[in-house]
Structure formats: structure tokens, C-alpha cells
Design an enzyme around this catalytic site. Structure first.
Site, mmCIF file in Angstrom:
data_model
loop_
_atom_site.group_PDB
_atom_site.id
_atom_site.type_symbol
_atom_site.label_atom_id
_atom_site.label_comp_id
_atom_site.label_asym_id
_atom_site.label_seq_id
_atom_site.Cartn_x
_atom_site.Cartn_y
_atom_site.Cartn_z
ATOM 1 N N VAL A 50 47.930 33.287 68.763
ATOM 2 C CA VAL A 50 48.863 33.519 69.876
ATOM 3 C C VAL A 50 48.097 33.628 71.194
ATOM 4 O O VAL A 50 48.470 33.009 72.203
ATOM 5 C CB VAL A 50 49.700 34.801 69.620
ATOM 6 C CG1 VAL A 50 50.470 35.216 70.874
ATOM 7 C CG2 VAL A 50 50.661 34.570 68.452
ATOM 8 N N ARG A 73 43.430 35.583 40.955
ATOM 9 C CA ARG A 73 44.070 34.434 40.277
ATOM 10 C C ARG A 73 43.045 33.677 39.436
ATOM 11 O O ARG A 73 42.366 34.312 38.630
ATOM 12 C CB ARG A 73 44.775 33.563 41.299
ATOM 13 C CG ARG A 73 46.022 34.280 41.837
ATOM 14 C CD ARG A 73 46.647 33.545 42.976
ATOM 15 N NE ARG A 73 47.807 32.774 42.574
ATOM 16 C CZ ARG A 73 48.647 32.228 43.428
ATOM 17 N NH1 ARG A 73 48.454 32.358 44.720
ATOM 18 N NH2 ARG A 73 49.675 31.548 43.014
ATOM 19 N N ARG A 103 19.751 53.207 25.686
ATOM 20 C CA ARG A 103 18.862 53.463 26.825
ATOM 21 C C ARG A 103 19.322 54.649 27.662
ATOM 22 O O ARG A 103 18.765 54.935 28.724
ATOM 23 C CB ARG A 103 18.774 52.224 27.709
ATOM 24 C CG ARG A 103 18.001 51.098 27.064
ATOM 25 C CD ARG A 103 17.783 49.983 28.077
ATOM 26 N NE ARG A 103 17.259 48.799 27.423
ATOM 27 C CZ ARG A 103 17.556 47.557 27.790
ATOM 28 N NH1 ARG A 103 18.355 47.341 28.818
ATOM 29 N NH2 ARG A 103 17.036 46.551 27.151
ATOM 30 N N MET A 139 42.323 41.431 41.001
ATOM 31 C CA MET A 139 43.073 40.188 41.223
ATOM 32 C C MET A 139 42.108 39.001 41.356
ATOM 33 O O MET A 139 40.972 39.086 40.917
ATOM 34 C CB MET A 139 43.958 40.350 42.455
ATOM 35 C CG MET A 139 45.127 41.286 42.220
ATOM 36 S SD MET A 139 46.162 41.369 43.695
ATOM 37 C CE MET A 139 47.635 42.100 43.010
ATOM 38 N N HIS A 158 48.256 45.950 43.240
ATOM 39 C CA HIS A 158 48.506 45.534 44.624
ATOM 40 C C HIS A 158 47.788 46.360 45.680
ATOM 41 O O HIS A 158 47.786 45.961 46.857
ATOM 42 C CB HIS A 158 50.009 45.502 44.894
ATOM 43 C CG HIS A 158 50.676 44.334 44.242
ATOM 44 N ND1 HIS A 158 50.995 44.319 42.907
ATOM 45 C CD2 HIS A 158 51.038 43.133 44.733
ATOM 46 C CE1 HIS A 158 51.541 43.158 42.601
ATOM 47 N NE2 HIS A 158 51.586 42.416 43.694
ATOM 48 N N ASP A 214 41.716 35.866 47.398
ATOM 49 C CA ASP A 214 41.124 35.248 46.204
ATOM 50 C C ASP A 214 39.798 34.535 46.453
ATOM 51 O O ASP A 214 39.052 34.263 45.513
ATOM 52 C CB ASP A 214 42.111 34.249 45.580
ATOM 53 C CG ASP A 214 43.419 34.902 45.175
ATOM 54 O OD1 ASP A 214 43.417 36.124 44.938
ATOM 55 O OD2 ASP A 214 44.447 34.202 45.095
ATOM 56 N N GLY A 251 50.623 35.088 49.084
ATOM 57 C CA GLY A 251 50.203 36.488 48.977
ATOM 58 C C GLY A 251 49.633 36.990 50.285
ATOM 59 O O GLY A 251 48.881 36.282 50.949
ATOM 60 N N ARG A 258 34.046 55.683 38.405
ATOM 61 C CA ARG A 258 32.703 55.929 37.858
ATOM 62 C C ARG A 258 32.475 57.430 37.669
ATOM 63 O O ARG A 258 31.887 57.853 36.673
ATOM 64 C CB ARG A 258 31.641 55.336 38.783
ATOM 65 C CG ARG A 258 30.218 55.595 38.330
ATOM 66 C CD ARG A 258 29.855 54.812 37.067
ATOM 67 N NE ARG A 258 29.340 53.501 37.380
ATOM 68 C CZ ARG A 258 28.849 52.658 36.476
ATOM 69 N NH1 ARG A 258 28.824 52.989 35.185
ATOM 70 N NH2 ARG A 258 28.419 51.474 36.829
ATOM 71 N N ARG A 280 47.153 37.116 65.813
ATOM 72 C CA ARG A 280 46.839 37.552 67.186
ATOM 73 C C ARG A 280 45.960 36.525 67.908
ATOM 74 O O ARG A 280 46.202 36.172 69.067
ATOM 75 C CB ARG A 280 46.126 38.907 67.108
ATOM 76 C CG ARG A 280 45.496 39.411 68.385
ATOM 77 C CD ARG A 280 44.819 40.750 68.084
ATOM 78 N NE ARG A 280 44.132 41.337 69.216
ATOM 79 C CZ ARG A 280 42.853 41.130 69.501
ATOM 80 N NH1 ARG A 280 42.124 40.315 68.750
ATOM 81 N NH2 ARG A 280 42.302 41.724 70.547
ATOM 82 N N ASP A 305 45.828 28.604 48.753
ATOM 83 C CA ASP A 305 45.848 27.191 48.344
ATOM 84 C C ASP A 305 47.269 26.650 48.186
ATOM 85 O O ASP A 305 47.547 25.510 48.566
ATOM 86 C CB ASP A 305 44.999 26.965 47.086
ATOM 87 C CG ASP A 305 45.571 27.636 45.856
ATOM 88 O OD1 ASP A 305 46.193 28.706 45.999
ATOM 89 O OD2 ASP A 305 45.385 27.099 44.753
ATOM 90 N N ASP A 338 39.258 31.439 47.045
ATOM 91 C CA ASP A 338 39.240 30.244 46.200
ATOM 92 C C ASP A 338 39.422 28.949 46.994
ATOM 93 O O ASP A 338 39.812 27.926 46.434
ATOM 94 C CB ASP A 338 40.319 30.362 45.105
ATOM 95 C CG ASP A 338 41.710 30.602 45.684
ATOM 96 O OD1 ASP A 338 41.834 30.776 46.907
ATOM 97 O OD2 ASP A 338 42.674 30.613 44.906
ATOM 98 N N GLU A 352 41.666 38.972 36.770
ATOM 99 C CA GLU A 352 43.000 38.771 36.171
ATOM 100 C C GLU A 352 43.122 37.398 35.511
ATOM 101 O O GLU A 352 43.884 37.216 34.583
ATOM 102 C CB GLU A 352 44.115 38.967 37.209
ATOM 103 C CG GLU A 352 44.140 37.933 38.311
ATOM 104 C CD GLU A 352 45.285 38.124 39.304
ATOM 105 O OE1 GLU A 352 46.169 38.956 39.072
ATOM 106 O OE2 GLU A 352 45.267 37.428 40.340
ATOM 107 N N THR A 404 43.767 34.619 52.162
ATOM 108 C CA THR A 404 43.975 34.996 50.758
ATOM 109 C C THR A 404 42.826 35.889 50.306
ATOM 110 O O THR A 404 41.683 35.662 50.696
ATOM 111 C CB THR A 404 44.057 33.755 49.834
ATOM 112 O OG1 THR A 404 43.946 34.196 48.469
ATOM 113 C CG2 THR A 404 42.956 32.756 50.084
ATOM 114 N N ARG A 430 57.156 33.718 49.312
ATOM 115 C CA ARG A 430 57.030 32.544 48.448
ATOM 116 C C ARG A 430 58.406 31.883 48.441
ATOM 117 O O ARG A 430 59.423 32.569 48.446
ATOM 118 C CB ARG A 430 56.590 32.959 47.048
ATOM 119 C CG ARG A 430 55.204 33.604 47.063
ATOM 120 C CD ARG A 430 54.530 33.555 45.710
ATOM 121 N NE ARG A 430 53.099 33.783 45.845
ATOM 122 C CZ ARG A 430 52.504 34.990 45.736
ATOM 123 N NH1 ARG A 430 53.224 36.062 45.481
ATOM 124 N NH2 ARG A 430 51.206 35.098 45.887
#
Ligand code: ADP
Length: 330
Positions: A24, A179, A219, A177, A260, A135, A11, A162, A21, A110, A137, A230, A133, A79
């Protein structure tokens, strides 16, 4: 002359360009050639290299000018199912050997690091990873590249939700998202002032939630925001919505999947800096002879973590922040 290759995989995450950058520029300054591989591991199978104009695939320091501010990745990502097979990994290794590549930098999550471990078993070159990523994770880094930008994007969207939730006195379920990780949901909830976060790390009891929501209604709260990861164990945002309705939720419900949009956008300064530091360290480590490690920043210090540790699933959302959210939702 030493030659290394670089690819982005899995992803996309804002900051991948900044990381590219840095790799390199640091490598070029150290007299090492960097070959860009397009479309992740698929590019290794196909020999799909950066279009340098001279057919070499080599990325110069100038080729990465003015990309630090852009989301996505100029090398594209992807992928690749074939790379999950032994023959696919072998084919990728053959491409690296045929192109006289000594080392590889993988920017990804991962899954991409798992792929790097498999490649390291059949290819004699060195491999260093950068945690790209949204995520968050991966262990060995407080934040992954792209995570804080994704939080900012989700918070901006929730600020808007809101306004409408408050005007109509509604409850919004907002799916983000992440995962299997609740990091993105929890940080988004904390920063947007959401009342609840439903995350995979903690069980979601809809009856208890409705009871808590009813207290907030009494209240005088006009609106409620529930951020749902997700990967929450409850079966998805629509299932949760049905359960809350069935339990007698005192607000009209609406549900929104941010989707996305969370992956895109200009990386925040914090992500640009982390990406630059990780890319720089990855290039230096690779040139220095290191392999099988991921560059990250942990407790303020840049460091290298073995792939197996980075993907071990040991990173957990901080309990004190789950408690902070509860204390803020009164
Ligand atoms: P991310 O790196 O963002 O977690 P994925 O989990 O989709 O993304 O992994 C990206 C790619 O890495 C996969 O499409 C595949 O090519 C490769 N990959 C993932 N897991 C493995 C594995 N166990 N063995 C070999 N390759 C893998």
C-alpha cells in the site's frame, strides 16, 4: 490513475500485515491506488472490498498504520472452493474488470499462487505474488513470510515441554505444521535442541529410532523431544507413538500437537523486514509492468521468480541440517 488490488489467501501467516502495509505504501507513493480485497479469492467473487468509509475500497497509507506488529491479516484471508472452478475464476476476473483494476498482488502460499496462475489465463491484468505461508515450501525465496515466526513460536512451546519432560524423564512427540514440507519441523528441532525430527523428506523407522533412543538413555539423557512434521509419511503422531511403544521405547511417552498457535503472534523482526521488502518489490514490479512472478529473497538478494518455478516443489530441506541435527543428538 493506475489501480491495483491486493488480497491475502490461504493459511494466514505472521507478516501478512507487514507485507500489505508495504504494498500500500510503495504503491501510494508511486501514485497508484490500492483496492483491498477481503477474504482472499472469495472476496473477488463477492466484490467484498476493504471498508474504506467512502465505499471505494481504496487503502490509504494511513489505513495500514500500526499493523506491522500484528499477526493475521486485517484484510482477512480465506479458502475458496468456487475459485477452483473455471466459472469461479471467470467471475473473479469480471469483478476486477468491472472495478477497473490493472494489477493484483496475491499474498499467500502455493495454492494461492496456483490460483493466481489460473486467474492470469483469463484476465488481462498483471499479477505479482508475495510468499505468505509458515510452511516455507516455495522456491525463489530462502524463507517465506511467517516461517521464522512460526519456528520461534514452536521453539518457545518446546522449551516449556522440555522442562516437564526433563522433570518426569519422559519422551515428548511434538507435532508441528508445515503441510508436505519438513522445514518447520527441522528448523524447530534444531533451534529447540530436540533429539529427532520426523519429516516427510526422510523415512521414519521406528525400530531404528527406539534403538537410537535407548543409546541416549544409557548415556544419561533424562528426556527426549521428537519433533514430527504433520506431513510425515509415518501416518501421524499417534501412529508413531504406538510404534515406539510397541518397539519398547525406554521412556514413558507423551504426545502434543502444537496446532494453530503456530500461525499466530507478532511477526519477528526478520519476518517484518522480509515482508516489507517483498511487498515493496511486488508493488514496484507490478507498476513496472511485470506479471506472473513472486517476490522473494534468495541468498540475500531480492528477486522475482516465475509462479511456475516458485510452486514447482523443488525446495528441499538442506541435507547438511539433517546431518547437523544427528550430530547434536548424542
Ligand atoms: P495456501 O495458499 O496457503 O497454500 P491453499 O492451498 O488453501 O492455501 O489455497 C488457497 C486458495 O487458493 C484456495 O482456497 C483456492 O481458492 C485457491 N487455489 C488453490 N489451488 C488452486 C488451483 N489449482 N486453481 C485455482 N485456485 C486454487
Amino acid at each position: 490513475m493506475m489501480r491495483i488490488a491486493i488480497l491475502c489467501s490461504g493459511g494466514d501467516a505472521p507478516g501478512m500485515n507487514a507485507c500489505l502495509r508495504a504494498v500500500v505504501r510503495t504503491a501510494s507513493t508511486m501514485g497508484v491506488e490500492v483496492v483491498g480485497v477481503r477474504h482472499g479469492y472469495q472476496g473477488l467473487l463477492d466484490g467484498d472490498f476493504y471498508e474504506s468509509g467512502d465505499g471505494t475500497g481504496v487503502m490509504s497509507a494511513r489505513s495500514v498504520s500500526h499493523i506491522i506488529q500484528h499477526g493475521g491479516t486485517i484484510l482477512r484471508t480465506g479458502r475458496c472452493d468456487e475459485f477452483r472452478t473455471a466459472s469461479g475464476v471467470r467471475k473473479a476476473a469480471d469483478t476486477l474488470v468491472a472495478n477497473n483494476i490493472d494489477g493484483l498482488v496475491v499474498i499467500g502460499g502455493d495454492g494461492s499462487l496456483r490460483g493466481a496462475i489460473e486467474l492470469g489465463k483469463v484476465w488481462s491484468g498483471r499479477i505479482v505474488g508475495c510468499p505468505g505461508t509458515i510452511d516455507n515450501d516455495l522456491a525463489g525465496t530462502d524463507y517465506t513470510i511467517g516461517f521464522l515466526t512460526a519456528v520461534a513460536t514452536a521453539v518457545e512451546a518446546i522449551d516449556k515441554l522440555r522442562d516437564t519432560a526433563e522433570s518426569h524423564e519422559r519422551l515428548f512427540l511434538v507435532e508441528v505444521m508445515g503441510r508436505g514440507s519438513g522445514y518447520l519441523a527441522l528448523f524447530t528441532a534444531l533451534a529447540s535442541g530436540a533429539e529427532f525430527a520426523c519429516i516427510p523428506e526422510t523415512p521414519t523407522h521406528s525400530a531404528q529410532m527406539v534403538s537410537d533412543i535407548s543409546v541416549l538413555k544409557k548415556r544419561g539423557k533424562a528426556s527426549i523431544i521428537v519433533v514430527v512434521a504433520e506431513g510425515d509419511d509415518d501416518g501421524g503422531i499417534e501412529v508413531l507413538r504406538g510404534e515406539l511403544e510397541a518397539e519398547g521405547c525406554p521412556y514413558p511417552l507423551r504426545s502434543v500437537k502444537l496446532g494453530h498457535v503456530q500461525r499466530g503472534g507478532s511477526p519477528t523482526p526478520a519476518d517484518r523486514i522480509l515482508a516489507s521488502e517483498a511487498g515493496d518489490l511486488a508493488a514496484r514490479a507490478l507498476i513496472d509492468g511485470k506479471s506472473g512472478v513472486m517476490a522473494g529473497r534468495l541468498a540475500g538478494q531480492m528477486q522475482l521468480t516465475p509462479f511456475a518455478e516458485a510452486i514447482a516443489g523443488t525446495k528441499t530441506v538442506p541435507l547438511e541440517q539433517i546431518q547437523l541435527l544427528k550430530r547434536m543428538s548424542v
